[in-house]
Write a protein that holds these residues in place. Structure first.
Motif, PDB file in Angstrom:
ATOM      1  N   THR A  53      -5.153   0.924 -13.868  1.00 23.36           N
ATOM      2  CA  THR A  53      -6.422   0.633 -13.209  1.00 23.36           C
ATOM      3  C   THR A  53      -7.358   1.815 -13.402  1.00 23.36           C
ATOM      4  N   ILE A  54      -8.578   1.537 -13.807  1.00 17.04           N
ATOM      5  CA  ILE A  54      -9.603   2.553 -13.988  1.00 17.04           C
ATOM      6  C   ILE A  54     -10.536   2.519 -12.783  1.00 17.04           C
ATOM      7  N   MET A  55     -10.762   3.686 -12.179  1.00 19.88           N
ATOM      8  CA  MET A  55     -11.743   3.807 -11.102  1.00 19.88           C
ATOM      9  C   MET A  55     -12.714   4.922 -11.453  1.00 19.88           C
ATOM     10  N   GLY A  56     -13.990   4.619 -11.423  1.00 25.24           N
ATOM     11  CA  GLY A  56     -15.017   5.623 -11.692  1.00 25.24           C
ATOM     12  C   GLY A  56     -15.906   5.803 -10.493  1.00 25.24           C
ATOM     13  N   TYR A  57     -16.186   7.049 -10.146  1.00 25.02           N
ATOM     14  CA  TYR A  57     -17.036   7.350  -8.999  1.00 25.02           C
ATOM     15  C   TYR A  57     -18.195   8.236  -9.432  1.00 25.02           C
ATOM     16  N   SER A  58     -19.428   7.808  -9.085  1.00 21.07           N
ATOM     17  CA  SER A  58     -20.619   8.608  -9.365  1.00 21.07           C
ATOM     18  C   SER A  58     -20.723   8.874 -10.878  1.00 21.07           C
ATOM     19  N   MET A  59     -20.833  10.120 -11.300  1.00 15.03           N
ATOM     20  CA  MET A  59     -20.871  10.427 -12.731  1.00 15.03           C
ATOM     21  C   MET A  59     -19.586   9.987 -13.438  1.00 15.03           C
ATOM     22  N   GLY A  60     -18.534   9.798 -12.670  1.00 14.15           N
ATOM     23  CA  GLY A  60     -17.268   9.361 -13.246  1.00 14.15           C
ATOM     24  C   GLY A  60     -17.293   7.959 -13.815  1.00 14.15           C
TER      25      GLY A  60
ATOM     26  N   LEU B 125     -19.705   6.816 -15.840  1.00 14.08           N
ATOM     27  CA  LEU B 125     -20.032   7.103 -17.237  1.00 14.08           C
ATOM     28  C   LEU B 125     -18.850   7.715 -17.956  1.00 14.08           C
ATOM     29  N   MET B 126     -18.183   8.688 -17.312  1.00 11.83           N
ATOM     30  CA  MET B 126     -17.072   9.380 -17.975  1.00 11.83           C
ATOM     31  C   MET B 126     -15.894   8.454 -18.199  1.00 11.83           C
ATOM     32  N   ALA B 127     -15.658   7.527 -17.295  1.00 13.42           N
ATOM     33  CA  ALA B 127     -14.596   6.539 -17.502  1.00 13.42           C
ATOM     34  C   ALA B 127     -14.903   5.660 -18.708  1.00 13.42           C
ATOM     35  N   THR B 128     -16.180   5.334 -18.888  1.00 13.67           N
ATOM     36  CA  THR B 128     -16.592   4.536 -20.043  1.00 13.67           C
ATOM     37  C   THR B 128     -16.307   5.282 -21.341  1.00 13.67           C
ATOM     38  N   ALA B 129     -16.615   6.577 -21.368  1.00  8.91           N
ATOM     39  CA  ALA B 129     -16.330   7.384 -22.555  1.00  8.91           C
ATOM     40  C   ALA B 129     -14.829   7.462 -22.808  1.00  8.91           C
ATOM     41  N   PHE B 130     -14.064   7.648 -21.757  1.00  6.72           N
ATOM     42  CA  PHE B 130     -12.608   7.707 -21.882  1.00  6.72           C
ATOM     43  C   PHE B 130     -12.052   6.407 -22.461  1.00  6.72           C
ATOM     44  N   CYS B 131     -12.482   5.271 -21.908  1.00  3.27           N
ATOM     45  CA  CYS B 131     -11.961   3.979 -22.367  1.00  3.27           C
ATOM     46  C   CYS B 131     -12.344   3.687 -23.812  1.00  3.27           C
ATOM     47  N   SER B 132     -13.506   4.178 -24.241  1.00  5.07           N
ATOM     48  CA  SER B 132     -13.929   3.933 -25.617  1.00  5.07           C
ATOM     49  C   SER B 132     -13.026   4.634 -26.618  1.00  5.07           C
ATOM     50  N   GLU B 133     -12.341   5.680 -26.176  1.00  5.83           N
ATOM     51  CA  GLU B 133     -11.463   6.438 -27.061  1.00  5.83           C
ATOM     52  C   GLU B 133      -9.993   6.045 -26.922  1.00  5.83           C
TER      53      GLU B 133
ATOM     54  N   CYS C 274     -20.521   3.830  -6.536  1.00  8.15           N
ATOM     55  CA  CYS C 274     -21.717   4.671  -6.400  1.00  8.15           C
ATOM     56  C   CYS C 274     -22.166   5.308  -7.710  1.00  8.15           C
ATOM     57  N   GLY C 275     -22.181   4.540  -8.774  1.00  9.52           N
ATOM     58  CA  GLY C 275     -22.616   5.089 -10.053  1.00  9.52           C
ATOM     59  C   GLY C 275     -22.817   4.002 -11.084  1.00  9.52           C
ATOM     60  N   SER C 276     -23.149   4.416 -12.304  1.00 10.13           N
ATOM     61  CA  SER C 276     -23.330   3.492 -13.418  1.00 10.13           C
ATOM     62  C   SER C 276     -23.134   4.269 -14.712  1.00 10.13           C
ATOM     63  N   VAL C 277     -23.279   3.581 -15.836  1.00  8.75           N
ATOM     64  CA  VAL C 277     -23.151   4.247 -17.131  1.00  8.75           C
ATOM     65  C   VAL C 277     -24.482   4.839 -17.588  1.00  8.75           C
ATOM     66  N   LEU C 278     -25.523   4.697 -16.758  1.00  9.82           N
ATOM     67  CA  LEU C 278     -26.823   5.334 -17.025  1.00  9.82           C
ATOM     68  C   LEU C 278     -27.234   6.146 -15.795  1.00  9.82           C
ATOM     69  N   PRO C 279     -26.506   7.209 -15.485  1.00  8.46           N
ATOM     70  CA  PRO C 279     -26.805   7.955 -14.257  1.00  8.46           C
ATOM     71  C   PRO C 279     -28.118   8.713 -14.291  1.00  8.46           C
ATOM     72  N   VAL C 280     -28.590   9.079 -15.486  1.00  7.84           N
ATOM     73  CA  VAL C 280     -29.863   9.802 -15.609  1.00  7.84           C
ATOM     74  C   VAL C 280     -30.881   8.835 -16.196  1.00  7.84           C
ATOM     75  N   SER C 281     -31.723   8.292 -15.323  1.00  6.92           N
ATOM     76  CA  SER C 281     -32.631   7.232 -15.758  1.00  6.92           C
ATOM     77  C   SER C 281     -33.706   7.018 -14.707  1.00  6.92           C
ATOM     78  N   THR C 282     -34.940   6.943 -15.138  1.00  2.51           N
ATOM     79  CA  THR C 282     -36.036   6.650 -14.208  1.00  2.51           C
ATOM     80  C   THR C 282     -35.848   5.296 -13.555  1.00  2.51           C
ATOM     81  N   THR C 283     -35.334   4.351 -14.300  1.00  2.00           N
ATOM     82  CA  THR C 283     -35.173   2.989 -13.791  1.00  2.00           C
ATOM     83  C   THR C 283     -33.890   2.800 -12.990  1.00  2.00           C
ATOM     84  N   PHE C 284     -32.800   3.423 -13.440  1.00  3.15           N
ATOM     85  CA  PHE C 284     -31.490   3.086 -12.888  1.00  3.15           C
ATOM     86  C   PHE C 284     -30.761   4.226 -12.167  1.00  3.15           C
ATOM     87  N   GLY C 285     -31.287   5.445 -12.199  1.00  2.00           N
ATOM     88  CA  GLY C 285     -30.514   6.542 -11.629  1.00  2.00           C
ATOM     89  C   GLY C 285     -31.358   7.723 -11.194  1.00  2.00           C
TER      90      GLY C 285
END
Length: 228
Positions: free
Chosen positions: A65-72, A74-82, A95-106
């Protein structure tokens, strides 16, 4: 060349068939989740992004099971891609997304880069207070944050931004939990992001760090039932 770089710590490592891989938020140490009972899963926490360590061999696990929290998230997404070969059966984001730095989403990009360029003990303390949401929870969280080190903390934020700028294959997140009183990521922005992913988030009456409400990892695994 691997993009994902992080430190890791086992909270439970007893050779079980199931494993929870938890990707913590920036600046936080695994000890903040040590109060959660492991149940029938081994638990591995990744943290301190950009500071590389050798990732353990996970090939023996039959369910992950993968759990990502906050900036995690995004980091979980990078981990799974590899590591596409892992037998992942569930992905839960907090409490996060894969676009944490974003005017629209983060977080606003200008605010984020200001934090990188002007890292100080006062700014770090301010961030931890936003994570906590109030003074009582701050007193629980701050002693378990990663120690303030200007160079290391700034480089970690810059690394996270560089990861966001990469292109990853999309992965499916099964459950999303957001917090109405989040002072780090505006909840309306996160809701907008996840609605675009055709996922309906669960909303909690919590600050950015909701994990003191739970007592076991199993409660997080069955998040939808717990909230209902």
């Amino acid at each position: 060349m691997n993009i994902f770089k992080a430190q890791h710590a086992w909270l439970e490592n007893s050779g079980r068939e199931k494993a929870i891989l938890f990707f913590a938020g920036w600046g936080l140490s695994p000890s903040l989740w040590a109060h959660l009972e492991a149940g029938d899963s081994d638990v591995l926490v990744f943290y301190d992004y950009g500071n590389a360590s050798e990732i353990p061999d996970l090939s023996a696990y039959k369910r992950v099971t993968i759990m990502g929290y906050s900036m995690g998230v995004l980091m979980a997404t990078a981990f799974c891609s590899e590591r596409m070969g892992l037998p992942v059966d569930d992905r839960i984001a907090f409490c996060g997304s894969v676009l944490p730095v974003s005017t629209t989403f983060g977080i606003e990009p200008a605010e984020y880069t200001h934090f990188i360029d002007n890292m100080s003990p006062a700014l770090y303390k301010e961030f931890l207070f936003k994570v906590a949401g109030d003074i009582l929870q701050y007193r629980k969280i701050a002693p378990k944050a990663l120690p303030y080190q200007q160079k290391e903390r700034s480089e970690s934020l810059a690394y996270i931004l560089s990861v966001q700028e990469k292109s990853f294959p999309p992965i499916a997140w099964n459950h999303i939990a957001l917090c109405k009183n989040d002072l780090v990521f505006p909840v309306n922005k996160l809701q907008s992001f996840w609605s675009g992913m055709n996922v309906i988030p669960i909303l909690l009456e919590e600050s950015h760090f909701p994990f003191f409400r739970w007592h076991s990892w199993e409660e997080l695994l069955f998040l939808t039932l717990e909230v209902e």
